[in-house]
Design an enzyme around this catalytic site. Sequence first.
Site, mmCIF file in Angstrom:
data_model
loop_
_atom_site.group_PDB
_atom_site.id
_atom_site.type_symbol
_atom_site.label_atom_id
_atom_site.label_comp_id
_atom_site.label_asym_id
_atom_site.label_seq_id
_atom_site.Cartn_x
_atom_site.Cartn_y
_atom_site.Cartn_z
ATOM 1 N N SER A 58 -30.180 49.096 39.232
ATOM 2 C CA SER A 58 -29.514 50.307 38.759
ATOM 3 C C SER A 58 -29.041 51.169 39.929
ATOM 4 C CB SER A 58 -30.453 51.074 37.831
ATOM 5 O OG SER A 58 -29.794 52.133 37.208
ATOM 6 N N GLU A 285 -34.351 62.385 28.905
ATOM 7 C CA GLU A 285 -34.686 62.775 30.270
ATOM 8 C C GLU A 285 -33.515 63.614 30.767
ATOM 9 O OE1 GLU A 285 -37.405 59.541 32.325
ATOM 10 O OE2 GLU A 285 -35.441 58.688 31.944
ATOM 11 N N ASN A 287 -31.897 63.313 33.299
ATOM 12 C CA ASN A 287 -30.864 62.466 33.904
ATOM 13 C C ASN A 287 -29.917 61.835 32.883
ATOM 14 O OD1 ASN A 287 -32.264 60.253 32.818
ATOM 15 N ND2 ASN A 287 -33.323 59.787 34.730
ATOM 16 N N ARG A 419 -40.742 61.812 44.873
ATOM 17 C CA ARG A 419 -39.689 62.702 44.377
ATOM 18 C C ARG A 419 -40.237 64.126 44.319
ATOM 19 N NH1 ARG A 419 -35.792 59.183 43.796
ATOM 20 N NH2 ARG A 419 -36.039 57.407 42.414
#
Length: 448
Positions: A58, A285, A287, A419
Amino acid sequence: MNALNKYHYDGTNYIYGTAGFRMKAELLLCVMYRVGLVAALRSVYYQGKCVGVMITASHNSEEDNGVKIVDPLGDMLEQEWENALTKIANTPDELLKQTIIDFVIEKKIGINQFTPSIAIGHDSRKSSILLSSAVKDGISIFKANIYDYGLLTTPQLITRDICGADYVKLHQQPPRGMLLKEGDRCASIDGDADRILYFYINKNQKFCLLDGDKIAVLLSGFLKDIVKDLHMENISVGLIQTAYANGNSTAYAKNILEIPVICTSTGVKYLHQKAKEYDIGVYFESNGHGTVLFSERLKKTIKTFELSSLSTFQQEKLNVLRNIIELTNETVGDALSDCLLVESILFLRGFSLEDWNNLYDDLPNRQCKVSNRNCITTTDAERVCRTPHGLQEAINAVVKNYTSGRSFVRPSGTENVVRVYAEAATEKEADELAKEVCELVKKFTEKI
Ligand code: G16
Protein backbone atom coordinates in the site's frame (compact mmCIF):
# COMPACT_ATOMS: atom_id res chain seq x y z
CA MET A 1 8.44 -29.70 0.28
CA ASN A 2 11.76 -29.53 -1.57
CA ALA A 3 11.13 -25.86 -2.20
CA LEU A 4 12.04 -25.31 1.45
CA ASN A 5 15.71 -24.87 0.54
CA LYS A 6 14.71 -21.95 -1.62
CA TYR A 7 12.34 -20.55 0.98
CA HIS A 8 14.41 -21.24 4.08
CA TYR A 9 13.11 -19.74 7.36
CA ASP A 10 15.91 -17.76 9.01
CA GLY A 11 14.27 -16.93 12.35
CA THR A 12 12.75 -13.57 11.41
CA ASN A 13 9.68 -12.76 13.51
CA TYR A 14 6.65 -12.46 11.24
CA ILE A 15 3.28 -11.16 12.39
CA TYR A 16 0.14 -11.20 10.24
CA GLY A 17 -1.52 -7.97 11.31
CA THR A 18 -4.26 -5.71 10.01
CA ALA A 19 -2.21 -4.97 6.90
CA GLY A 20 -1.24 -8.64 6.41
CA PHE A 21 2.51 -9.33 6.45
CA ARG A 22 4.33 -6.10 5.64
CA MET A 23 8.04 -5.40 5.97
CA LYS A 24 11.30 -5.13 3.97
CA ALA A 25 10.74 -7.08 0.76
CA GLU A 26 14.04 -8.94 1.12
CA LEU A 27 12.70 -10.66 4.26
CA LEU A 28 9.46 -11.82 2.69
CA LEU A 29 10.40 -14.62 0.30
CA CYS A 30 10.04 -17.41 2.84
CA VAL A 31 6.80 -16.06 4.25
CA MET A 32 5.26 -15.74 0.78
CA TYR A 33 5.72 -19.46 0.17
CA ARG A 34 3.90 -20.19 3.42
CA VAL A 35 1.13 -17.72 2.56
CA GLY A 36 0.65 -19.74 -0.63
CA LEU A 37 0.22 -22.92 1.42
CA VAL A 38 -2.31 -21.32 3.76
CA ALA A 39 -4.24 -19.58 0.98
CA ALA A 40 -4.70 -22.96 -0.71
CA LEU A 41 -5.88 -24.49 2.56
CA ARG A 42 -8.27 -21.61 3.09
CA SER A 43 -9.79 -22.24 -0.32
CA VAL A 44 -10.21 -25.96 0.41
CA TYR A 45 -11.75 -25.02 3.76
CA TYR A 46 -14.33 -23.09 1.71
CA GLN A 47 -14.86 -26.15 -0.49
CA GLY A 48 -12.76 -24.81 -3.36
CA LYS A 49 -14.18 -21.28 -3.47
CA CYS A 50 -11.72 -18.73 -4.82
CA VAL A 51 -9.44 -17.04 -2.25
CA GLY A 52 -7.42 -13.94 -3.15
CA VAL A 53 -3.77 -13.14 -2.46
CA MET A 54 -2.63 -9.57 -3.04
CA ILE A 55 1.04 -8.63 -2.90
CA THR A 56 1.34 -4.97 -1.99
CA ALA A 57 2.58 -2.70 0.77
CA SER A 58 0.00 0.00 0.00
CA HIS A 59 1.43 3.37 1.08
CA ASN A 60 4.79 2.03 2.37
CA SER A 61 7.99 2.97 0.57
CA GLU A 62 9.48 1.00 -2.37
CA GLU A 63 11.83 -1.22 -0.33
CA ASP A 64 8.89 -2.67 1.63
CA ASN A 65 6.35 -5.14 0.36
CA GLY A 66 3.57 -7.18 1.86
CA VAL A 67 0.80 -9.68 1.33
CA LYS A 68 -2.81 -10.10 2.34
CA ILE A 69 -5.18 -13.04 1.96
CA VAL A 70 -8.73 -12.15 0.96
CA ASP A 71 -11.68 -14.46 1.70
CA PRO A 72 -14.09 -15.56 -1.09
CA LEU A 73 -16.57 -12.75 -0.38
CA GLY A 74 -13.88 -10.09 -0.03
CA ASP A 75 -13.68 -10.26 3.78
CA MET A 76 -10.48 -10.04 5.78
CA LEU A 77 -9.04 -13.26 7.17
CA GLU A 78 -10.61 -14.24 10.48
CA GLN A 79 -8.56 -13.89 13.68
CA GLU A 80 -8.03 -17.64 14.23
CA TRP A 81 -6.55 -18.05 10.76
CA GLU A 82 -4.42 -14.93 11.20
CA ASN A 83 -2.95 -16.56 14.30
CA ALA A 84 -2.43 -19.86 12.50
CA LEU A 85 -0.76 -18.08 9.59
CA THR A 86 1.54 -16.22 11.98
CA LYS A 87 2.47 -19.53 13.61
CA ILE A 88 3.10 -21.24 10.26
CA ALA A 89 5.19 -18.28 9.06
CA ASN A 90 7.42 -18.61 12.13
CA THR A 91 7.82 -22.39 12.02
CA PRO A 92 11.33 -23.78 11.42
CA ASP A 93 11.66 -25.61 8.06
CA GLU A 94 11.96 -29.07 9.60
CA LEU A 95 8.67 -28.68 11.49
CA LEU A 96 6.67 -27.05 8.70
CA LYS A 97 5.18 -30.19 7.17
CA GLN A 98 3.93 -31.50 10.53
CA THR A 99 2.58 -28.07 11.53
CA ILE A 100 0.56 -27.95 8.31
CA ILE A 101 -0.73 -31.51 8.84
CA ASP A 102 -1.76 -30.65 12.42
CA PHE A 103 -3.58 -27.56 11.18
CA VAL A 104 -5.40 -29.54 8.47
CA ILE A 105 -6.56 -32.05 11.09
CA GLU A 106 -7.52 -29.37 13.61
CA LYS A 107 -9.62 -27.45 11.06
CA LYS A 108 -10.96 -30.59 9.37
CA ILE A 109 -9.80 -29.33 5.97
CA GLY A 110 -10.78 -31.84 3.28
CA ILE A 111 -7.62 -31.59 1.18
CA ASN A 112 -8.49 -34.62 -0.94
CA GLN A 113 -12.05 -33.53 -1.55
CA PHE A 114 -11.75 -30.08 -3.09
CA THR A 115 -9.37 -28.40 -5.54
CA PRO A 116 -8.25 -25.02 -4.25
CA SER A 117 -8.69 -21.91 -6.42
CA ILE A 118 -6.54 -18.86 -5.85
CA ALA A 119 -6.61 -15.46 -7.55
CA ILE A 120 -3.30 -13.64 -7.21
CA GLY A 121 -2.22 -10.12 -8.06
CA HIS A 122 0.66 -7.79 -7.26
CA ASP A 123 1.55 -4.11 -7.33
CA SER A 124 4.36 -2.51 -9.31
CA ARG A 125 7.15 -2.72 -6.72
CA LYS A 126 10.33 -4.26 -8.15
CA SER A 127 10.17 -7.11 -5.62
CA SER A 128 6.58 -8.10 -6.41
CA ILE A 129 7.15 -10.55 -9.28
CA LEU A 130 9.62 -12.70 -7.33
CA LEU A 131 7.38 -12.66 -4.25
CA SER A 132 4.39 -13.62 -6.38
CA SER A 133 6.26 -16.63 -7.75
CA ALA A 134 7.03 -17.73 -4.17
CA VAL A 135 3.31 -17.59 -3.30
CA LYS A 136 2.52 -19.61 -6.43
CA ASP A 137 5.12 -22.23 -5.44
CA GLY A 138 3.35 -22.59 -2.09
CA ILE A 139 -0.10 -22.84 -3.68
CA SER A 140 1.16 -25.41 -6.20
CA ILE A 141 1.91 -27.91 -3.44
CA PHE A 142 -1.87 -28.49 -3.38
CA LYS A 143 -2.35 -28.75 -7.17
CA ALA A 144 -4.56 -25.68 -7.19
CA ASN A 145 -6.19 -23.65 -9.92
CA ILE A 146 -4.21 -20.42 -10.00
CA TYR A 147 -5.61 -17.30 -11.65
CA ASP A 148 -2.66 -14.94 -11.92
CA TYR A 149 -3.86 -11.39 -12.60
CA GLY A 150 -0.29 -10.07 -12.56
CA LEU A 151 0.18 -6.34 -12.13
CA LEU A 152 -2.98 -4.79 -10.72
CA THR A 153 -2.39 -1.40 -9.14
CA THR A 154 0.53 0.87 -8.35
CA PRO A 155 -0.15 2.02 -4.82
CA GLN A 156 3.38 3.13 -4.08
CA LEU A 157 3.33 5.48 -7.02
CA ILE A 158 -0.13 6.72 -6.26
CA THR A 159 0.22 7.29 -2.57
CA ARG A 160 3.62 8.88 -2.22
CA ASP A 161 3.90 11.97 -4.53
CA ILE A 162 1.80 11.92 -7.85
CA CYS A 163 -1.75 12.08 -5.63
CA GLY A 164 -3.42 9.66 -3.13
CA ALA A 165 -5.35 9.76 0.13
CA ASP A 166 -2.33 9.23 2.39
CA TYR A 167 -0.42 12.13 0.88
CA VAL A 168 -3.40 14.50 1.09
CA LYS A 169 -4.14 13.51 4.69
CA LEU A 170 -0.59 13.64 6.04
CA HIS A 171 0.51 16.80 4.23
CA GLN A 172 -2.91 18.47 4.46
CA GLN A 173 -2.53 19.80 0.94
CA PRO A 174 -3.74 18.85 -2.55
CA PRO A 175 -1.79 16.33 -4.61
CA ARG A 176 1.42 17.78 -5.99
CA GLY A 177 0.88 19.61 -9.28
CA MET A 178 -2.87 19.98 -8.81
CA LEU A 179 -4.16 23.53 -9.01
CA LEU A 180 -7.26 23.90 -6.90
CA LYS A 181 -9.79 26.58 -7.70
CA GLU A 182 -12.58 27.83 -5.51
CA GLY A 183 -15.66 25.72 -6.29
CA ASP A 184 -13.71 22.56 -7.19
CA ARG A 185 -15.06 19.45 -5.47
CA CYS A 186 -12.29 16.87 -5.06
CA ALA A 187 -11.83 13.42 -3.59
CA SER A 188 -8.69 11.35 -3.26
CA ILE A 189 -8.58 7.58 -2.89
CA ASP A 190 -5.63 5.32 -2.11
CA GLY A 191 -3.94 2.68 -4.23
CA ASP A 192 -6.22 -0.18 -3.28
CA ALA A 193 -9.28 2.10 -3.23
CA ASP A 194 -10.31 1.42 0.34
CA ARG A 195 -9.79 4.97 1.62
CA ILE A 196 -11.41 8.20 0.53
CA LEU A 197 -11.03 11.85 1.55
CA TYR A 198 -12.68 14.98 0.17
CA PHE A 199 -11.09 18.41 -0.13
CA TYR A 200 -11.67 21.86 -1.56
CA ILE A 201 -10.32 25.37 -1.31
CA ASN A 202 -12.50 28.01 0.33
CA LYS A 203 -12.98 31.65 -0.59
CA ASN A 204 -9.96 32.64 1.51
CA GLN A 205 -7.84 30.16 -0.49
CA LYS A 206 -7.57 27.91 2.57
CA PHE A 207 -7.20 24.18 1.89
CA CYS A 208 -10.05 22.33 3.63
CA LEU A 209 -9.85 18.58 4.24
CA LEU A 210 -12.89 16.39 4.83
CA ASP A 211 -11.35 13.23 6.20
CA GLY A 212 -12.69 9.94 7.57
CA ASP A 213 -13.91 11.72 10.73
CA LYS A 214 -15.97 14.19 8.72
CA ILE A 215 -17.40 11.33 6.64
CA ALA A 216 -18.26 9.38 9.80
CA VAL A 217 -20.07 12.34 11.33
CA LEU A 218 -21.98 13.04 8.10
CA LEU A 219 -23.11 9.42 7.79
CA SER A 220 -23.91 8.75 11.43
CA GLY A 221 -25.83 12.03 11.86
CA PHE A 222 -27.90 11.32 8.75
CA LEU A 223 -28.69 7.75 9.78
CA LYS A 224 -29.52 8.78 13.34
CA ASP A 225 -32.08 11.28 11.97
CA ILE A 226 -33.72 8.61 9.82
CA VAL A 227 -33.97 6.25 12.79
CA LYS A 228 -35.64 9.07 14.74
CA ASP A 229 -38.00 9.96 11.89
CA LEU A 230 -39.10 6.34 11.68
CA HIS A 231 -39.54 6.13 15.47
CA MET A 232 -37.23 3.11 15.66
CA GLU A 233 -36.42 3.75 19.31
CA ASN A 234 -34.89 0.31 19.86
CA ILE A 235 -32.41 0.63 16.99
CA SER A 236 -28.93 1.53 18.21
CA VAL A 237 -26.56 3.79 16.28
CA GLY A 238 -22.86 3.85 17.24
CA LEU A 239 -19.69 5.44 15.92
CA ILE A 240 -16.36 3.62 16.05
CA GLN A 241 -13.14 5.62 15.79
CA THR A 242 -9.46 5.28 16.63
CA ALA A 243 -7.18 7.51 18.69
CA TYR A 244 -6.43 9.48 15.50
CA ALA A 245 -10.00 10.81 15.40
CA ASN A 246 -9.96 14.56 15.72
CA GLY A 247 -11.05 15.55 19.26
CA ASN A 248 -13.73 17.83 17.86
CA SER A 249 -15.26 15.05 15.75
CA THR A 250 -15.64 12.88 18.84
CA ALA A 251 -17.11 15.78 20.82
CA TYR A 252 -19.54 16.60 17.98
CA ALA A 253 -20.73 12.99 17.71
CA LYS A 254 -21.16 12.63 21.46
CA ASN A 255 -22.56 16.04 22.37
CA ILE A 256 -24.43 17.26 19.30
CA LEU A 257 -25.46 14.02 17.57
CA GLU A 258 -25.76 12.22 20.92
CA ILE A 259 -24.26 9.05 19.46
CA PRO A 260 -22.08 6.74 21.58
CA VAL A 261 -18.46 6.74 20.42
CA ILE A 262 -16.10 3.81 20.91
CA CYS A 263 -12.34 4.02 20.38
CA THR A 264 -10.41 0.95 19.15
CA SER A 265 -6.84 0.27 18.13
CA THR A 266 -5.75 1.32 14.65
CA GLY A 267 -6.64 -1.16 11.90
CA VAL A 268 -10.00 -1.56 10.18
CA LYS A 269 -10.46 -5.08 11.48
CA TYR A 270 -10.76 -3.76 15.05
CA LEU A 271 -13.27 -1.11 14.08
CA HIS A 272 -15.27 -3.55 11.95
CA GLN A 273 -15.56 -5.98 14.86
CA LYS A 274 -16.82 -3.28 17.24
CA ALA A 275 -19.27 -1.85 14.71
CA LYS A 276 -21.11 -5.19 14.71
CA GLU A 277 -22.30 -4.41 18.24
CA TYR A 278 -24.74 -1.79 16.93
CA ASP A 279 -27.78 -1.99 14.65
CA ILE A 280 -26.14 0.80 12.68
CA GLY A 281 -22.40 0.74 13.28
CA VAL A 282 -20.55 3.52 11.49
CA TYR A 283 -16.79 3.09 11.52
CA PHE A 284 -14.09 5.25 10.01
CA GLU A 285 -10.42 5.86 10.55
CA SER A 286 -9.36 9.48 10.05
CA ASN A 287 -7.35 8.34 7.05
CA GLY A 288 -10.59 7.55 5.19
CA HIS A 289 -10.88 3.78 5.74
CA GLY A 290 -14.39 2.79 6.76
CA THR A 291 -17.98 1.86 6.10
CA VAL A 292 -21.31 1.25 7.83
CA LEU A 293 -22.66 -2.08 9.11
CA PHE A 294 -26.40 -2.71 9.41
CA SER A 295 -27.64 -5.50 11.71
CA GLU A 296 -29.96 -8.29 10.59
CA ARG A 297 -32.41 -7.03 13.24
CA LEU A 298 -32.58 -3.64 11.52
CA LYS A 299 -32.96 -5.23 8.09
CA LYS A 300 -35.83 -7.39 9.40
CA THR A 301 -37.47 -4.42 11.09
CA ILE A 302 -37.55 -2.37 7.91
CA LYS A 303 -38.86 -5.30 5.89
CA THR A 304 -41.83 -5.73 8.20
CA PHE A 305 -42.88 -2.06 8.31
CA GLU A 306 -46.57 -1.57 7.49
CA LEU A 307 -46.39 1.10 4.80
CA SER A 308 -49.99 2.18 5.48
CA SER A 309 -49.04 3.06 9.06
CA LEU A 310 -46.39 5.52 7.85
CA SER A 311 -46.83 9.10 6.72
CA THR A 312 -45.63 10.05 3.22
CA PHE A 313 -42.63 11.71 4.85
CA GLN A 314 -41.78 8.50 6.71
CA GLN A 315 -42.27 6.36 3.63
CA GLU A 316 -39.71 8.51 1.86
CA LYS A 317 -37.28 8.10 4.76
CA LEU A 318 -37.78 4.35 4.75
CA ASN A 319 -37.05 4.28 1.06
CA VAL A 320 -33.88 6.32 1.58
CA LEU A 321 -32.73 3.96 4.34
CA ARG A 322 -33.28 0.92 2.11
CA ASN A 323 -31.31 2.54 -0.69
CA ILE A 324 -28.50 3.56 1.66
CA ILE A 325 -28.20 -0.06 2.82
CA GLU A 326 -28.11 -1.23 -0.80
CA LEU A 327 -25.43 1.30 -1.65
CA THR A 328 -23.17 0.40 1.26
CA ASN A 329 -20.38 -2.14 0.92
CA GLU A 330 -20.65 -3.78 4.33
CA THR A 331 -17.86 -6.25 3.67
CA VAL A 332 -15.01 -3.80 3.79
CA GLY A 333 -14.18 -0.10 3.39
CA ASP A 334 -14.73 0.73 -0.27
CA ALA A 335 -13.79 4.17 -1.56
CA LEU A 336 -16.21 4.12 -4.48
CA SER A 337 -19.20 2.98 -2.47
CA ASP A 338 -18.28 5.50 0.27
CA CYS A 339 -18.08 8.24 -2.37
CA LEU A 340 -21.61 7.43 -3.58
CA LEU A 341 -22.87 7.39 0.02
CA VAL A 342 -21.36 10.80 0.72
CA GLU A 343 -22.66 12.25 -2.53
CA SER A 344 -26.16 10.91 -1.86
CA ILE A 345 -26.27 12.29 1.66
CA LEU A 346 -24.90 15.68 0.63
CA PHE A 347 -27.60 15.82 -2.03
CA LEU A 348 -30.39 14.77 0.34
CA ARG A 349 -29.21 17.23 3.01
CA GLY A 350 -28.74 19.98 0.41
CA PHE A 351 -25.17 20.46 1.68
CA SER A 352 -22.20 21.97 -0.15
CA LEU A 353 -18.73 20.77 0.89
CA GLU A 354 -18.50 23.93 2.95
CA ASP A 355 -21.78 23.22 4.79
CA TRP A 356 -20.49 19.76 5.55
CA ASN A 357 -17.14 21.07 6.72
CA ASN A 358 -18.84 23.61 8.96
CA LEU A 359 -20.51 20.90 11.07
CA TYR A 360 -17.49 21.25 13.33
CA ASP A 361 -14.00 22.73 13.06
CA ASP A 362 -11.10 20.30 13.14
CA LEU A 363 -8.54 20.91 15.83
CA PRO A 364 -5.23 21.54 14.05
CA ASN A 365 -3.28 18.29 14.10
CA ARG A 366 -0.01 16.75 12.99
CA GLN A 367 1.27 13.23 12.35
CA CYS A 368 4.99 12.49 12.36
CA LYS A 369 7.14 9.42 12.53
CA VAL A 370 10.24 8.61 14.55
CA SER A 371 12.38 5.55 13.89
CA ASN A 372 12.42 2.25 15.83
CA ARG A 373 9.05 1.02 17.03
CA ASN A 374 10.42 -2.01 18.87
CA CYS A 375 10.47 -0.70 22.41
CA ILE A 376 7.09 1.05 22.29
CA THR A 377 4.04 -0.71 23.70
CA THR A 378 0.63 0.83 24.32
CA THR A 379 -2.68 0.20 26.05
CA ASP A 380 -6.19 1.72 26.16
CA ALA A 381 -6.75 1.55 22.38
CA GLU A 382 -3.22 2.91 21.83
CA ARG A 383 -3.96 6.13 23.69
CA VAL A 384 -1.58 5.36 26.53
CA CYS A 385 2.07 4.37 26.14
CA ARG A 386 3.13 1.60 28.56
CA THR A 387 6.77 1.34 27.67
CA PRO A 388 9.37 2.79 27.74
CA HIS A 389 8.52 3.60 31.35
CA GLY A 390 8.12 7.28 32.03
CA LEU A 391 7.37 8.28 28.43
CA GLN A 392 3.61 8.62 28.94
CA GLU A 393 4.13 10.74 32.08
CA ALA A 394 6.52 12.96 30.13
CA ILE A 395 3.98 13.30 27.30
CA ASN A 396 1.23 14.18 29.80
CA ALA A 397 3.41 16.88 31.35
CA VAL A 398 4.04 18.47 27.94
CA VAL A 399 0.43 18.19 26.74
CA LYS A 400 -0.76 20.14 29.81
CA ASN A 401 0.92 23.27 28.46
CA TYR A 402 -1.23 23.37 25.30
CA THR A 403 -4.80 24.56 24.91
CA SER A 404 -6.96 21.55 23.89
CA GLY A 405 -3.74 19.58 23.63
CA ARG A 406 -3.75 15.83 23.01
CA SER A 407 -0.99 13.57 21.87
CA PHE A 408 -0.22 9.86 21.68
CA VAL A 409 2.49 7.62 20.31
CA ARG A 410 2.11 4.11 18.91
CA PRO A 411 4.18 1.57 17.03
CA SER A 412 3.10 1.44 13.37
CA GLY A 413 1.66 -1.85 12.18
CA THR A 414 2.99 -1.34 8.66
CA GLU A 415 6.44 0.25 9.00
CA ASN A 416 9.26 0.09 11.50
CA VAL A 417 8.45 3.51 12.95
CA VAL A 418 6.78 5.09 15.93
CA ARG A 419 3.84 7.25 14.88
CA VAL A 420 3.32 10.48 16.80
CA TYR A 421 -0.03 12.28 16.76
CA ALA A 422 -0.59 15.72 18.22
CA GLU A 423 -3.51 18.13 18.18
CA ALA A 424 -4.01 21.51 19.82
CA ALA A 425 -6.03 24.72 19.55
CA THR A 426 -3.82 26.45 16.95
CA GLU A 427 -1.61 25.37 14.04
CA LYS A 428 1.44 26.73 15.85
CA GLU A 429 0.64 24.84 19.02
CA ALA A 430 -0.04 21.60 17.09
CA ASP A 431 3.39 21.99 15.41
CA GLU A 432 5.16 22.63 18.68
CA LEU A 433 3.43 19.83 20.54
CA ALA A 434 4.25 17.31 17.79
CA LYS A 435 7.86 18.43 17.82
CA GLU A 436 8.15 18.18 21.60
CA VAL A 437 6.61 14.69 21.68
CA CYS A 438 8.90 13.50 18.86
CA GLU A 439 11.87 14.70 20.91
CA LEU A 440 10.56 12.82 23.94
CA VAL A 441 10.19 9.60 21.95
CA LYS A 442 13.76 9.95 20.66
CA LYS A 443 15.06 10.64 24.17
CA PHE A 444 13.28 7.66 25.76
CA THR A 445 14.01 5.18 22.97
CA GLU A 446 17.67 6.15 22.72
CA LYS A 447 18.13 5.17 26.37
CA ILE A 448 17.17 1.56 25.54
C1 G16 B 1 -3.36 -0.17 6.86
C2 G16 B 1 -4.57 -0.58 7.66
C3 G16 B 1 -5.27 0.65 8.22
C4 G16 B 1 -4.28 1.50 9.02
C5 G16 B 1 -3.05 1.82 8.17
C6 G16 B 1 -1.96 2.54 8.92
O1 G16 B 1 -3.76 0.61 5.75
O2 G16 B 1 -5.45 -1.33 6.81
O3 G16 B 1 -6.38 0.25 8.98
O4 G16 B 1 -4.90 2.69 9.41
O5 G16 B 1 -2.49 0.60 7.67
O6 G16 B 1 -1.37 1.68 9.84
P1 G16 B 1 -0.10 1.99 10.72
O7 G16 B 1 -0.25 3.39 11.25
O8 G16 B 1 -0.17 0.95 11.80
O9 G16 B 1 1.12 1.89 9.87
P2 G16 B 1 -3.15 0.38 4.28
O10 G16 B 1 -3.90 1.36 3.41
O11 G16 B 1 -1.68 0.69 4.40
O12 G16 B 1 -3.42 -1.06 3.96
